[in-house]
Design a protein around this motif. Sequence first.
Motif, PDB file in Angstrom:
ATOM      1  N   ALA A  98     -17.202   3.182  -1.285  1.00  0.00           N
ATOM      2  CA  ALA A  98     -17.900   3.680  -0.090  1.00  0.00           C
ATOM      3  C   ALA A  98     -18.772   2.591   0.531  1.00  0.00           C
ATOM      4  CB  ALA A  98     -18.754   4.894  -0.451  1.00  0.00           C
ATOM      5  N   SER A  99     -19.141   1.572  -0.262  1.00  0.00           N
ATOM      6  CA  SER A  99     -20.028   0.532   0.271  1.00  0.00           C
ATOM      7  C   SER A  99     -19.262  -0.534   1.054  1.00  0.00           C
ATOM      8  CB  SER A  99     -20.799  -0.137  -0.874  1.00  0.00           C
ATOM      9  OG  SER A  99     -19.907  -0.915  -1.652  1.00  0.00           O
ATOM     10  N   LEU A 100     -17.924  -0.474   1.023  1.00  0.00           N
ATOM     11  CA  LEU A 100     -17.133  -1.487   1.733  1.00  0.00           C
ATOM     12  C   LEU A 100     -16.994  -1.125   3.206  1.00  0.00           C
ATOM     13  CD1 LEU A 100     -14.152  -2.118  -0.729  1.00  0.00           C
ATOM     14  CD2 LEU A 100     -16.431  -3.129  -0.726  1.00  0.00           C
ATOM     15  N   ASP A 101     -17.082  -2.130   4.073  1.00  0.00           N
ATOM     16  CA  ASP A 101     -16.772  -1.849   5.471  1.00  0.00           C
ATOM     17  C   ASP A 101     -15.251  -1.743   5.612  1.00  0.00           C
ATOM     18  OD1 ASP A 101     -15.755  -4.442   5.575  1.00  0.00           O
ATOM     19  OD2 ASP A 101     -17.593  -5.271   6.438  1.00  0.00           O
ATOM     20  N   GLU A 102     -14.774  -1.325   6.789  1.00  0.00           N
ATOM     21  CA  GLU A 102     -13.347  -1.026   6.928  1.00  0.00           C
ATOM     22  C   GLU A 102     -12.481  -2.268   6.698  1.00  0.00           C
ATOM     23  OE1 GLU A 102     -11.937   1.835   6.689  1.00  0.00           O
ATOM     24  OE2 GLU A 102      -9.974   0.886   6.927  1.00  0.00           O
ATOM     25  N   ALA A 103     -12.972  -3.442   7.124  1.00  0.00           N
ATOM     26  CA  ALA A 103     -12.188  -4.678   6.931  1.00  0.00           C
ATOM     27  C   ALA A 103     -12.040  -4.972   5.431  1.00  0.00           C
ATOM     28  CB  ALA A 103     -12.875  -5.841   7.639  1.00  0.00           C
ATOM     29  N   ALA A 104     -13.120  -4.782   4.675  1.00  0.00           N
ATOM     30  CA  ALA A 104     -13.056  -5.027   3.226  1.00  0.00           C
ATOM     31  C   ALA A 104     -12.155  -3.992   2.559  1.00  0.00           C
ATOM     32  CB  ALA A 104     -14.461  -4.979   2.626  1.00  0.00           C
ATOM     33  N   MET A 105     -12.204  -2.752   3.064  1.00  0.00           N
ATOM     34  CA  MET A 105     -11.366  -1.699   2.480  1.00  0.00           C
ATOM     35  C   MET A 105      -9.887  -1.990   2.741  1.00  0.00           C
ATOM     36  SD  MET A 105     -11.751   0.972   0.624  1.00  0.00           S
ATOM     37  CE  MET A 105     -10.349   1.842  -0.088  1.00  0.00           C
ATOM     38  N   ARG A 106      -9.584  -2.571   3.891  1.00  0.00           N
ATOM     39  CA  ARG A 106      -8.179  -2.937   4.170  1.00  0.00           C
ATOM     40  C   ARG A 106      -7.698  -3.995   3.193  1.00  0.00           C
ATOM     41  NH1 ARG A 106      -9.123  -1.929   9.702  1.00  0.00           N
ATOM     42  NH2 ARG A 106      -9.870  -4.039  10.034  1.00  0.00           N
ATOM     43  N   ARG A 107      -8.626  -4.876   2.761  1.00  0.00           N
ATOM     44  CA  ARG A 107      -8.226  -5.900   1.784  1.00  0.00           C
ATOM     45  C   ARG A 107      -7.991  -5.273   0.410  1.00  0.00           C
ATOM     46  NH1 ARG A 107     -11.987  -8.919   4.716  1.00  0.00           N
ATOM     47  NH2 ARG A 107     -13.679  -8.554   3.257  1.00  0.00           N
ATOM     48  N   VAL A 108      -8.664  -4.153   0.157  1.00  0.00           N
ATOM     49  CA  VAL A 108      -8.481  -3.470  -1.132  1.00  0.00           C
ATOM     50  C   VAL A 108      -7.142  -2.731  -1.149  1.00  0.00           C
ATOM     51  CG1 VAL A 108      -9.331  -1.570  -2.559  1.00  0.00           C
ATOM     52  CG2 VAL A 108     -10.934  -3.239  -1.623  1.00  0.00           C
ATOM     53  N   ARG A 109      -6.837  -2.037  -0.033  1.00  0.00           N
ATOM     54  CA  ARG A 109      -5.583  -1.261   0.032  1.00  0.00           C
ATOM     55  C   ARG A 109      -4.388  -2.198   0.018  1.00  0.00           C
ATOM     56  NH1 ARG A 109      -7.613   1.117   4.896  1.00  0.00           N
ATOM     57  NH2 ARG A 109      -9.181   2.660   4.311  1.00  0.00           N
ATOM     58  N   GLY A 110      -3.440  -1.922  -0.846  1.00  0.00           N
ATOM     59  CA  GLY A 110      -2.233  -2.745  -0.918  1.00  0.00           C
ATOM     60  C   GLY A 110      -2.405  -3.934  -1.835  1.00  0.00           C
ATOM     61  N   ASN A 111      -3.650  -4.362  -2.044  1.00  0.00           N
ATOM     62  CA  ASN A 111      -3.903  -5.535  -2.872  1.00  0.00           C
ATOM     63  C   ASN A 111      -4.382  -5.118  -4.260  1.00  0.00           C
ATOM     64  OD1 ASN A 111      -3.991  -8.277  -3.264  1.00  0.00           O
ATOM     65  ND2 ASN A 111      -6.043  -8.531  -2.423  1.00  0.00           N
ATOM     66  N   HIS A 112      -5.405  -4.256  -4.301  1.00  0.00           N
ATOM     67  CA  HIS A 112      -5.932  -3.763  -5.583  1.00  0.00           C
ATOM     68  C   HIS A 112      -5.518  -2.328  -5.847  1.00  0.00           C
ATOM     69  CE1 HIS A 112      -8.503  -7.300  -5.967  1.00  0.00           C
ATOM     70  NE2 HIS A 112      -8.836  -7.129  -4.717  1.00  0.00           N
ATOM     71  N   LEU A 113      -5.315  -1.591  -4.770  1.00  0.00           N
ATOM     72  CA  LEU A 113      -5.103  -0.141  -4.839  1.00  0.00           C
ATOM     73  C   LEU A 113      -3.949   0.200  -3.896  1.00  0.00           C
ATOM     74  CD1 LEU A 113      -6.554   2.446  -5.881  1.00  0.00           C
ATOM     75  CD2 LEU A 113      -8.073   2.277  -3.918  1.00  0.00           C
ATOM     76  N   SER A 114      -2.817   0.679  -4.446  1.00  0.00           N
ATOM     77  CA  SER A 114      -1.660   0.965  -3.597  1.00  0.00           C
ATOM     78  C   SER A 114      -1.261   2.423  -3.739  1.00  0.00           C
ATOM     79  CB  SER A 114      -0.467   0.110  -4.015  1.00  0.00           C
ATOM     80  OG  SER A 114      -0.541  -1.146  -3.435  1.00  0.00           O
ATOM     81  N   MET A 115      -0.509   2.894  -2.761  1.00  0.00           N
ATOM     82  CA  MET A 115      -0.096   4.301  -2.813  1.00  0.00           C
ATOM     83  C   MET A 115       1.344   4.433  -2.344  1.00  0.00           C
ATOM     84  SD  MET A 115      -2.193   7.541  -1.391  1.00  0.00           S
ATOM     85  CE  MET A 115      -1.522   9.187  -1.387  1.00  0.00           C
ATOM     86  N   ILE A 116       2.120   5.285  -3.049  1.00  0.00           N
ATOM     87  CA  ILE A 116       3.436   5.652  -2.539  1.00  0.00           C
ATOM     88  C   ILE A 116       3.451   7.155  -2.280  1.00  0.00           C
ATOM     89  CG2 ILE A 116       4.755   3.724  -3.482  1.00  0.00           C
ATOM     90  CD1 ILE A 116       5.533   5.342  -5.819  1.00  0.00           C
ATOM     91  N   PHE A 117       4.184   7.514  -1.243  1.00  0.00           N
ATOM     92  CA  PHE A 117       4.154   8.894  -0.759  1.00  0.00           C
ATOM     93  C   PHE A 117       5.460   9.599  -1.093  1.00  0.00           C
ATOM     94  CE2 PHE A 117       1.288   6.330   1.677  1.00  0.00           C
ATOM     95  CZ  PHE A 117       0.155   7.115   1.803  1.00  0.00           C
ATOM     96  N   GLN A 118       5.455  10.935  -0.921  1.00  0.00           N
ATOM     97  CA  GLN A 118       6.635  11.694  -1.341  1.00  0.00           C
ATOM     98  C   GLN A 118       7.823  11.495  -0.421  1.00  0.00           C
ATOM     99  OE1 GLN A 118       6.215  16.106  -0.582  1.00  0.00           O
ATOM    100  NE2 GLN A 118       4.180  15.668  -1.319  1.00  0.00           N
ATOM    101  N   GLU A 119       7.616  11.199   0.836  1.00  0.00           N
ATOM    102  CA  GLU A 119       8.738  11.092   1.765  1.00  0.00           C
ATOM    103  C   GLU A 119       8.812   9.673   2.311  1.00  0.00           C
ATOM    104  OE1 GLU A 119      11.510  10.821   3.352  1.00  0.00           O
ATOM    105  OE2 GLU A 119      11.716  12.913   2.799  1.00  0.00           O
TER     106      GLU A 119
END
Length: 349
Positions: A98-119
Motif C-alpha cells: 500500500a505504501s508504493l506509488d502506482e509506478a512502483a507497483m507496476r514494477r512489482v507486478r509481473g516482476n515480483h508478483l504475477s497473476m494468471i487468469f481463468q480465461e
Amino acid sequence: MTAAREAAMDIAGDAPASAGAPATVLQVEDLSLEFRARGRSAEVLSCVSFALRAGETLCLVGESGCGKSMTALAIMRLVPPPGRIGGGRVRLRGADLASLDEAAMRRVRGNHLSMIFQEPMTALNPVYTVGEQIAEPLRLHQGLDRRQARERAVEMLRSVGIPLPERRVDDYPHQMSGGMRQRVMIAIALACDPEVLIADEPTTALDVTVQAQIFDLLREQQARRGTAVLLITHDMGAVSEMADRVVVMYGGRVVEQGAAGEVLSRPLHPYTRGLIACLPELDRAPGDLRPDLPEIPGVVPSIWDRGEGCPFFDRCGQAMPRCRGAFPPLAQAGARGHDVACWLYPETT
Ligand code: SF4
C-alpha cells in the motif's frame, strides 16, 4: 529517497526467515475490502489473513462469490471500482504494497508478483503475437533489448511445452488452442521469475485432460523456479492434487485454514465438510447404489445481504441461535496451524 522507493527496494532484498522454516514471501493481514454503490456500502472481504511461504502452494478455496478472486485483485492492487480497500496490509517480502506509488507497483507486478487468469483469451491481447506479449515484461522489468527478449520468449515457450517454439513465437492468440493459450499465460507470468504466482482458476475454461497437463506444468515450473503459488479454486480435487496448505473462504472471510492433509482428512468447518462431501468418489463402480453426491443447500449470500453473524448460517445443518448473533473468531481447533471460525468449537468461545 521516497518511502515508496525504499519499499520497492525492500522487495528486491532477502525475505525474512526464521530458522528451519521456509520464509514468508507474501503476508496478508486483516485485509478488508468494501463496495460502495447507490449510497450503500457492503463488506466484500473482512479481516482476511494468511501467509504464503517460499516454494509452497497455498490453495484459496470456496464457491464463486466467497471473495477468493477479490482477495487476489486486492493483493495485486487491481480492485475495480466501486471497490475500495477498507483496512489491513499486504506485505511482499516484508514491504507494505500500500505504501508504493502506482509506478512502483507496476514494477512489482509481473516482476515480483504475477497473476494468471481463468480465461486466457480475454487476458491475452489479440493484436500482439504471443512472443511480443512474453517479451514485454522482460523488456520493461529486466531491460532486455528486442532480440534478447525474443530469444527469451522462445525459451519460455519451450519451457512451458509449446512445440516448435521458434515458429509459434509469432502466432497470435487466436491461432492457438485453449490449453496452449494458458501455457502462454504461464510463460508470461513466469518470464521474470516472480517470487509469487497467483493463479485464479487457471483450468476452469479447459477440458479435463488439458487441466491435468496445466497442473503438471505449474508443479514442474514451481519446482524448477521455487515460486510460491497462490492457487484460487472452487475444485477440491485440484486442492487435493496441488495444495501444501489450504485457506477456505466463505462470505468474504477465512473460515478454516491449515495443512492440506489435515484439512482434507479432518475438515472442521461445516462448509469445508460440505465441499469435501461434494467430491466424486473415484472408486464408484457401475451399478453402485450409494446415494447421489450430496450438495450444499442454498447459495452464497450476496454481499448486500450479509448480517453480523456467521454467513453460512442459512445453509448450515448445525446452526445454533448464537451463530446468527456474531461471527466466530478464527482459532486453533485441530493440529497446530489448523484453525477454524465456527461456534461449534469451544476453543473459539
Ligand atoms: Fe454453522 Fe454456526 Fe458454525 Fe456457522 S458458526 S458454520 S452457522 S455451526
